[in-house]
Structure formats: C-alpha cells, structure tokens
Design an enzyme around this catalytic site. Structure first.
Site, mmCIF file in Angstrom:
data_model
loop_
_atom_site.group_PDB
_atom_site.id
_atom_site.type_symbol
_atom_site.label_atom_id
_atom_site.label_comp_id
_atom_site.label_asym_id
_atom_site.label_seq_id
_atom_site.Cartn_x
_atom_site.Cartn_y
_atom_site.Cartn_z
ATOM 1 N N LYS A 242 -31.485 23.234 28.944
ATOM 2 C CA LYS A 242 -30.183 22.665 28.560
ATOM 3 C C LYS A 242 -29.055 23.657 28.820
ATOM 4 O O LYS A 242 -27.932 23.253 29.148
ATOM 5 C CB LYS A 242 -30.213 22.228 27.100
ATOM 6 C CG LYS A 242 -31.028 20.951 26.938
ATOM 7 C CD LYS A 242 -31.085 20.483 25.511
ATOM 8 C CE LYS A 242 -31.832 19.155 25.430
ATOM 9 N NZ LYS A 242 -32.583 19.038 24.187
ATOM 10 N N LYS B 282 -40.867 13.722 34.166
ATOM 11 C CA LYS B 282 -40.908 12.870 32.980
ATOM 12 C C LYS B 282 -39.763 11.857 32.930
ATOM 13 O O LYS B 282 -38.693 12.094 33.497
ATOM 14 C CB LYS B 282 -40.952 13.785 31.761
ATOM 15 C CG LYS B 282 -39.724 13.917 30.979
ATOM 16 C CD LYS B 282 -39.871 14.750 29.740
ATOM 17 C CE LYS B 282 -38.458 14.900 29.204
ATOM 18 N NZ LYS B 282 -38.253 15.289 27.898
ATOM 19 N N LYS C 158 -33.632 10.293 29.473
ATOM 20 C CA LYS C 158 -32.291 9.702 29.574
ATOM 21 C C LYS C 158 -31.442 10.443 30.588
ATOM 22 O O LYS C 158 -30.752 9.842 31.405
ATOM 23 C CB LYS C 158 -31.605 9.732 28.211
ATOM 24 C CG LYS C 158 -32.123 8.656 27.270
ATOM 25 C CD LYS C 158 -31.668 8.898 25.835
ATOM 26 C CE LYS C 158 -32.671 8.301 24.863
ATOM 27 N NZ LYS C 158 -32.556 8.825 23.513
HETATM 28 P P1 TYM Z 1 -36.102 13.148 21.749
HETATM 29 O O1 TYM Z 1 -35.023 12.364 21.120
HETATM 30 O O2 TYM Z 1 -35.836 13.864 23.022
HETATM 31 O O3 TYM Z 1 -37.355 12.255 22.008
HETATM 32 C C1 TYM Z 1 -37.919 11.498 20.956
HETATM 33 C C2 TYM Z 1 -39.418 11.410 21.119
HETATM 34 O O4 TYM Z 1 -39.747 10.820 22.370
HETATM 35 C C3 TYM Z 1 -40.672 11.652 23.047
HETATM 36 N N1 TYM Z 1 -40.447 11.542 24.503
HETATM 37 C C4 TYM Z 1 -41.441 11.425 25.392
HETATM 38 N N2 TYM Z 1 -42.768 11.364 25.223
HETATM 39 C C5 TYM Z 1 -43.516 11.224 26.330
HETATM 40 N N3 TYM Z 1 -42.990 11.105 27.574
HETATM 41 C C6 TYM Z 1 -41.667 11.148 27.789
HETATM 42 N N4 TYM Z 1 -41.167 10.996 29.002
HETATM 43 C C7 TYM Z 1 -40.814 11.330 26.652
HETATM 44 N N5 TYM Z 1 -39.464 11.416 26.491
HETATM 45 C C8 TYM Z 1 -39.259 11.554 25.155
HETATM 46 C C9 TYM Z 1 -40.392 13.061 22.557
HETATM 47 O O5 TYM Z 1 -41.505 13.896 22.727
HETATM 48 C C10 TYM Z 1 -40.097 12.788 21.093
HETATM 49 O O6 TYM Z 1 -41.280 12.697 20.342
HETATM 50 N N6 TYM Z 1 -36.311 17.300 19.099
HETATM 51 C C11 TYM Z 1 -36.694 15.904 19.077
HETATM 52 C C12 TYM Z 1 -36.098 15.143 17.909
HETATM 53 C C13 TYM Z 1 -36.392 15.754 16.603
HETATM 54 C C14 TYM Z 1 -37.642 15.773 15.926
HETATM 55 C C15 TYM Z 1 -37.427 16.456 14.704
HETATM 56 C C16 TYM Z 1 -38.901 15.271 16.236
HETATM 57 C C17 TYM Z 1 -35.505 16.408 15.805
HETATM 58 N N7 TYM Z 1 -36.125 16.824 14.670
HETATM 59 C C18 TYM Z 1 -38.465 16.652 13.793
HETATM 60 C C19 TYM Z 1 -39.938 15.469 15.320
HETATM 61 C C20 TYM Z 1 -39.712 16.149 14.114
HETATM 62 C C21 TYM Z 1 -36.192 15.289 20.366
HETATM 63 O O7 TYM Z 1 -35.315 15.775 21.011
HETATM 64 O O8 TYM Z 1 -36.729 14.158 20.685
#
Ligand code: TYM
Length: 352
Positions: free
Chosen positions: A112, A216, A219
């Site tokens: 990022k 992967k 967004k």
């Molecule tokens: P975020 O918002 O990027 O994504 C949410 C969830 O979707 C999963 N994900 C994927 N899994 C498999 N293949 C993909 N292409 C893919 N794209 C997204 C992510 O692994 C995630 O599980 N940091 C986290 C949000 C967060 C969080 C937390 C999660 C904040 N605090 C505490 C768990 C516990 C995030 O950016 O997810």
C-alpha cells in the site's frame, strides 16, 4: 463455553467473490456453532478511502450484504467498528508494545505504501523505507497504514477471539496479532489474550483469483465479480475472462489464467462438473466457451439470491439500524471488560 469467533471486512465498496469465499461464506457457516462477532471495518477503510461522501453508504452496503448472505443477528453479533470507542483506546495502548520495524516489514504495508507513492515495483528488496522517509508531503504514506496491523490485532484481541476466519492474504496480520498477544501477556506476566488462528473448515485458506489472469481478486485490481452484479454484467465478465489458445497436447500443464478459471469452478461447481472439464482439458477436447458458460451459471446460483435479498435489505434503514445498534451494545460490553483489564494490568488506575 463456545469458542469466540471474530472477523471483519473493510467498507471500501461492494463485496466480491474473494470476500465471499475467503470470509463471508465461512461466517455464515460458523454462526451456529461458535460465539460469533462479525463487523464492518470502517476505521480500517479510512487508511485508503477517506471519503466522507461514500463511507457511510459503504458501511450500509456491507451490513446489507452480510444479512443477505445469511448472517443472522440473533445468532451472531453484527456491528460497526467505529461504534466501539474502546477499540481506538486499546489501539493506542497496544501501540506502545509494537515496533515500527515489524510494521514496516509487513507485506500489505509495503504494497500500500508503494501504491501511495506511485512506485510500480513490487520487488521485496526495494528500499521502500528510504522512499517513505524521503518523500514530500503531497505523496505521503499515512501513519494509519503503518499501524493498520495494530488496529486489526485490537479488533481481535479486545473480543478475546480464538478463531478468525479470513482469506490467505490476511495471514501475516494474524501472525502479528499472535505475536502482539504473546508479547503483551509475557511483558505483564498475565494470560489475558488468547492467540487466535485462522479457520477454514479443515481446508487451506483460499486465495480467490481474478478474471484477468493475474493473482488475486481484489477491489483495487479491478478484476472482481461482485455479489451484487446484475446477471447480464456477471455473465459478460466471466465470458471475457482471460484464457489461452487451449491445450496443444494431452495432459499439458495449465497456464495461470486457465488455472484461475478452474479454481473458481472448484469453488462454485459440483465435483462432477469440475471433473468433466478437467478431463476435457487433459484430452484437449475442452472449449473454453463452454467452461465459462458453466462457470457463470454456477456463480449466479450463489450470487443472484444474495443480490435479491441485498437490494431489499439495503432500503430497510430501520432494520439495519436495529441490527447494528444491538450489535454495538453487545460488542461494547465485551470490549469494555477487556479494556478495563488491560488498563488495570498496565497500571492505569484512577485516583477517584
Ligand atoms: P478486506 O476487507 O481486504 O477483506 C475481507 C476478507 O476478504 C478476504 N479476501 C479474500 N479471500 C480470498 N481471496 C481473495 N481474493 C480475497 N480478497 C479478500 C480477506 O482475506 C478478508 O478475510 N484487514 C482486513 C479487515 C479486518 C479484519 C479485522 C479481519 C480488520 N480487522 C479483524 C479479521 C479480523 C481486511 O482488509 O480485509
């Protein structure tokens, strides 16, 4: 006592198949058997999307998508991160035990930071630290990005979660969370935080690929199939997915873009369908057009019912408000208890 499960998704736009298979579908399956909390990470969204015009609407969309996918507010606590002020307080306290070096080495931070600075290379050896320090204030890497893993660790630790269902891309953050928990416990000689692990019903954590042949689905990659996509749009996206000229000899290895389509097929179709196309690939009779049609069909079977319910729920402000108000109350009660313990352990005591 049931084990505690917590996970969240950032409010940066509608949910895609990566979010669904990496996270949301697991949330729905887990809610019957565990003490579950699922939230919308709107404070995390601010690290990359500080847009007051869209933030609230994005939060609402994800709540509606959680509910549309089958999360039941009577079984799981559904809440918004910013409704729990105990989280930012613990974030400040935990940061006193986190090294900036370990944060700077986190893969998602480097990624990022490069994006924020407009650096193309994703070479792990480039000197991103120097670039960050030397950069002018127009292209800054905000400190919230650096401390993102502390905030995520706090989300998890403040609820004393044991299991955190997330996709493969979040595993490094979970590893840091375990490290921070261990460090806190041992520094203060307490056993306050459990060390959480990922959860995938016995399988390996998934990485859902994009349709553009690259890595992967994400967004910011612009290669997503959204749960809320209209049928026509979705079919078009799948039919346009990148492939190759087809296998030239029996049992040839698969190129990445084709492998990606098979990964999506494995996630959405039945084993006999997967076998049919795997065999067809092996004996060179495969027609990618047929594979894509089948894939679109099977994805739609999952997404269309969710889309319909999502559109209904999204307009029901009163229902959404009720769900997250109840969720905030439950989440806050638990968070306040942990925070009080932490303050006590750290020696922050009141004189009155
Ligand atoms: P975020 O918002 O990027 O994504 C949410 C969830 O979707 C999963 N994900 C994927 N899994 C498999 N293949 C993909 N292409 C893919 N794209 C997204 C992510 O692994 C995630 O599980 N940091 C986290 C949000 C967060 C969080 C937390 C999660 C904040 N605090 C505490 C768990 C516990 C995030 O950016 O997810």
């Amino acid at each position: 006592m049931k084990e505690v499960v917590l996970s969240g998704i950032r409010s940066t736009g509608n949910l895609h198949l990566g979010n669904y298979f990496g996270a949301l579908s697991k949330f729905v399956r887990m809610q019957n058997d565990y003490d579950c909390l699922f939230f919308i990470a709107d404070l995390h969204a601010l690290t990359t999307h500080p847009d007051p015009k869209s933030l609230h609407g994005n939060v609402k969309d994800i709540i509606a998508e959680y509910l549309a996918a089958g999360l039941d507010p009577e079984k799981a606590t559904i809440f918004v991160q910013s409704d729990v002020p105990e989280i930012p307080e613990l974030y400040l306290l935990l940061n006193m035990h986190v090294g900036i070096g370990e944060l700077m080495r986190t893969a998602s931070f480097k990624d990022k930071a490069r994006k924020a600075l407009g650096i193309k290379s994703d070479n792990d050896n480039d000197d991103i630290e120097k670039e960050i320090i030397g950069t002018d204030s127009n292209k800054r890497v905000n400190a919230g990005l650096l401390t993102y893993p502390t905030l995520m660790a706090v989300d998890i630790l403040i609820q004393k979660a044991h299991k955190v269902p997330v996709g493969k891309d979040q595993e490094q953050h979970l590893e840091l969370t375990r490290r921070f928990a261990r460090r806190f416990n041992s520094f203060y000689g307490v056993d306050l935080f459990p060390e959480p692990t990922n959860f995938d019903f016995g399988g390996a954590p998934v990485k859902v690929p994009g349709l553009d042949g690259s890595g992967k689905m994400g967004k910011s990659e612009g290669n997503c199939i959204y749960l809320a996509d209209e049928e026509k749009v979705l079919r078009k996206k799948v039919m346009r997915a990148v492939t190759d000229e087809g296998p030239q000899a029996p049992n040839s290895p698969m190129a990445q873009p084709v492998q990606n389509l098979f990964t999506l097929l494995e996630l959405t179709s039945t084993p006999d369908v997967v076998k049919h196309f795997t065999d067809a690939y092996a004996d060179c009779s495969i027609r990618y057009g047929d594979l894509k049609k089948q894939l679109a069909e099977d994805i739609l079977k999952i997404t269309l019912p969710i889309r319909e319910r999502y559109l209904e729920i999204r307009d029901n402000d009163e229902y959404i408000a009720r769900v997250v108000k109840q969720g905030a109350e439950r989440a806050r009660e638990r968070a306040a208890k942990t925070l009080a313990e932490v303050r006590d352990v750290m020696g922050i005591k009141r004189f009155w």
